[in-house]
Design an enzyme around this catalytic site. Structure first.
Site, short mmCIF file in Angstrom:
data_model
loop_
_atom_site.label_atom_id
_atom_site.label_comp_id
_atom_site.label_asym_id
_atom_site.label_seq_id
_atom_site.Cartn_x
_atom_site.Cartn_y
_atom_site.Cartn_z
N HIS A 73 53.65 27.71 7.34
CA HIS A 73 54.58 26.54 7.97
C HIS A 73 55.40 27.72 8.97
O HIS A 73 55.27 28.48 9.00
CB HIS A 73 55.80 26.48 7.20
CG HIS A 73 55.51 24.79 5.53
ND1 HIS A 73 55.89 24.91 4.45
CD2 HIS A 73 53.70 24.33 5.74
CE1 HIS A 73 55.52 23.93 3.94
NE2 HIS A 73 54.18 23.88 4.15
N TYR A 201 66.06 21.45 3.83
CA TYR A 201 67.37 21.80 3.71
C TYR A 201 68.70 20.83 3.82
O TYR A 201 69.03 20.74 5.13
CB TYR A 201 67.84 23.13 3.71
CG TYR A 201 66.24 24.08 3.22
CD1 TYR A 201 65.24 24.56 4.18
CD2 TYR A 201 66.93 25.16 2.52
CE1 TYR A 201 64.57 25.61 3.62
CE2 TYR A 201 66.11 25.89 2.05
CZ TYR A 201 64.99 26.12 2.52
OH TYR A 201 63.96 27.61 1.67
N PRO A 293 68.62 30.82 -4.50
CA PRO A 293 67.54 30.44 -4.75
C PRO A 293 67.50 30.14 -3.00
O PRO A 293 66.32 30.13 -2.34
CB PRO A 293 66.64 29.50 -4.72
CG PRO A 293 68.23 29.04 -5.99
CD PRO A 293 69.09 29.88 -5.53
N LYS A 297 64.30 34.14 -1.32
CA LYS A 297 64.26 35.42 -1.04
C LYS A 297 64.18 36.49 -2.76
O LYS A 297 63.36 37.16 -3.10
CB LYS A 297 65.56 36.09 -0.66
CG LYS A 297 65.34 35.83 1.24
CD LYS A 297 64.71 36.85 1.89
CE LYS A 297 64.62 35.60 2.96
NZ LYS A 297 63.39 35.21 3.69
N TYR A 384 65.06 34.30 7.74
CA TYR A 384 64.16 33.51 7.11
C TYR A 384 63.07 34.25 6.76
O TYR A 384 61.99 33.92 5.26
CB TYR A 384 63.91 31.79 7.16
CG TYR A 384 63.79 30.86 6.00
CD1 TYR A 384 64.54 30.77 5.55
CD2 TYR A 384 62.08 30.90 6.38
CE1 TYR A 384 64.11 29.56 4.78
CE2 TYR A 384 61.87 29.86 5.54
CZ TYR A 384 62.39 29.20 4.48
OH TYR A 384 62.15 28.69 3.57
C1 PHB Z 1 61.09 26.41 -4.19
O1 PHB Z 1 59.53 25.75 -2.93
O2 PHB Z 1 61.18 26.20 -5.43
C2 PHB Z 1 61.71 26.65 -2.98
C3 PHB Z 1 61.48 26.45 -1.68
C4 PHB Z 1 62.38 26.94 -0.81
C5 PHB Z 1 63.61 27.88 -1.66
C6 PHB Z 1 63.78 27.75 -2.44
C7 PHB Z 1 63.12 27.23 -3.77
O3 PHB Z 1 64.56 27.46 -0.77
#
Ligand code: PHB
Ligand code: APR
Length: 392
Positions: A73, A201, A293, A297, A384
């Site tokens: 990505h 997000y 989450p 990280k 990130y």
């Molecule tokens: C996930 O795919 O479980 C996931 C992806 C990004 C995040 C947290 C969880 O920031």
């Protein structure tokens, strides 16, 4: 009595990766795990890998399937105020992230340990550490009703947040730092194509939502929820409705719904313990730190700890010097605190903390600023994708 150089407690990603790297570099080790191998291989966790983590997995000889199956990505989207804004990671940092589930990383590591004839002991209960202050620690455990002992030079506590290793250290020797957030994430996994090619997000008045994925046919979605929510109150139909309400319209329209194959609620917390080395015990991964989450990280930080520790141990056995093992805590913590800061910041920016509209207005102002300021969005992007590894 068994004898090894490094006794590793916990066969999660931290313990398995450390075991694999140590063996590749000639350091003998035994892994003790409370659960069965099948249980370890089926735990569902996060799924975004920094390039540094990808490189370490390749170095550990467990990268082949990941390199062929991962989704690379080059960006992700921030949703807010009905719009979506793409953070172009590649353009801003030159770097990318890889989407590949932690479950798959764990399976690859387990398979590699079996091929390498690694010494792994599953269903080891009542693990107890002794003599950490002296030169000859021992680890006691029970398996199939029999109690055994391992004599070792060092113990690596890779046994997660609820593990026994951190709890074996006298409380006065450790300092803990903690923040508990007043909400959790309700997550589902479903075999439906992801709503978007990249992660989204979303900050919304109703609460945060995240569109993630495991592959082009398997999606992972989350919505922020109260800490007292019960899974029974969230049939799939309610989850999909709530998710779509919290996404920008353009994304909501493309959500494909289907039956969930997993559904769970996780609380959010930040936690760090210091120091990470006490006598002959090293704390690694979730045993040492937890991040919410939001910044993806957790696994990356665990891998970064392993990178510092395996190198330190290999140097110790190669040269006899304790310089690197003595500095493990300080070196790992420098990266940990930066990830803790970033995860806290991104969590604060994206979640609903209260009904106070002042807080939401501040979030919207900061999100708008991110869309206008290259400096601000570059700071987000470089955290990130993962900050560079420091040499010393
Ligand atoms: C996930 O795919 O479980 C996931 C992806 C990004 C995040 C947290 C969880 O920031
Ligand atoms: N004895 C033996 N094994 C134990 C004990 C014990 N007393 N306590 C815990 N374990 C095992 C658990 O069963 C688990 O398999 O230790 C392992 C710890 O694994 P994780 O919790 O996955 O921790 P870690 O390997 O550090 O992985 C960090 O996992 O939670 C995510 O976000 C986190 O992605 C990060 C990664």
């Amino acid at each position: 009595m068994l004898r090894t150089q490094v006794a590793i407690v916990g066969a999660g990603p931290s313990g398995l990766l450390l075991s694999q790297l140590l063996q590749l570099h000639g350091v003998d080790n035994i892994v003790l795990e409370r659960q069965t191998s099948d249980y370890v291989a089926s735990r569902i966790r996060a799924g975004v890998l920094e390039s540094g983590t990808v490189d370490l997995l390749v170095k550990a000889d467990v990268g082949a399937r990941m390199l062929s199956e991962r989704l690379v990505h080059e960006g992700f989207a921030l949703g807010f105020a009905g719009r979506d804004f793409r953070v172009d990671l590649k353009r801003l940092t030159g770097d990318v992230v890889s989407v590949y589930g932690q479950t798959e990383v764990t399976k690859d590591l387990l398979a590699a340990r079996v091929v390498a004839k690694g010494h792994l002991i599953f269903e080891a209960t009542q693990v107890a550490l002794e003599g950490l202050d002296g030169a000859h620690p021992t680890v006691r455990y029970t398996q199939g009703g029999k109690t055994r002992e391992i004599a070792c030079d060092f113990v690596a506590g890779c046994d997660g947040y609820h593990g026994v290793c951190r709890q074996s250290v006298p409380a006065a020797a450790l300092q803990t730092f903690e923040r508990i957030y007043p909400f959790g994430w309700l997550g589902i996994l479903a075999d439906v194509p992801p709503a978007a090619h990249e992660l989204v997000y979303s900050n919304h008045e109703r609460g945060f939502a995240l569109c993630s994925m495991r592959s082009t046919t398997r999606s992972r979605y989350y919505v922020q929820c109260g800490l007292d929510e019960k899974l029974e109150a969230w049939p799939d139909s309610r989850f999909w409705d709530e998710l779509r309400m919290r996404l920008p319209a353009a994304v909501a329209e493309t959500v494909v719904t289907g039956p969930s194959i997993e559904k769970s609620i996780a609380p959010l917390r930040s936690f760090v313990v210091e120091p990470l080395k006490v006598g002959r015990l090293f704390l690694v991964g979730d045993a040492a730190h937890i991040v919410p989450p939001t910044g993806a990280k957790g696994l990356n930080l665990a891998a970064a700890d392993v990178r510092v520790l395996y190198h330190a141990l290999v140097e110790h056995y190669r040269t006899g010097s304790t310089e690197f093992i003595d500095r493990y805590s300080e070196r790992a913590l420098r990266r940990i605190w930066k990830a803790v800061r970033f995860s806290w910041w991104f969590t604060s920016l994206m979640h609903k903390f209260s009904d106070d509209p002042f807080n939401h207005r501040l979030q919207l102002a900061e999100l708008d600023y991110l869309t206008k300021s290259k400096a601000a969005v570059t700071s987000l992007a470089e955290n990130y994708v993962g900050l560079p590894f420091e040499r010393s």
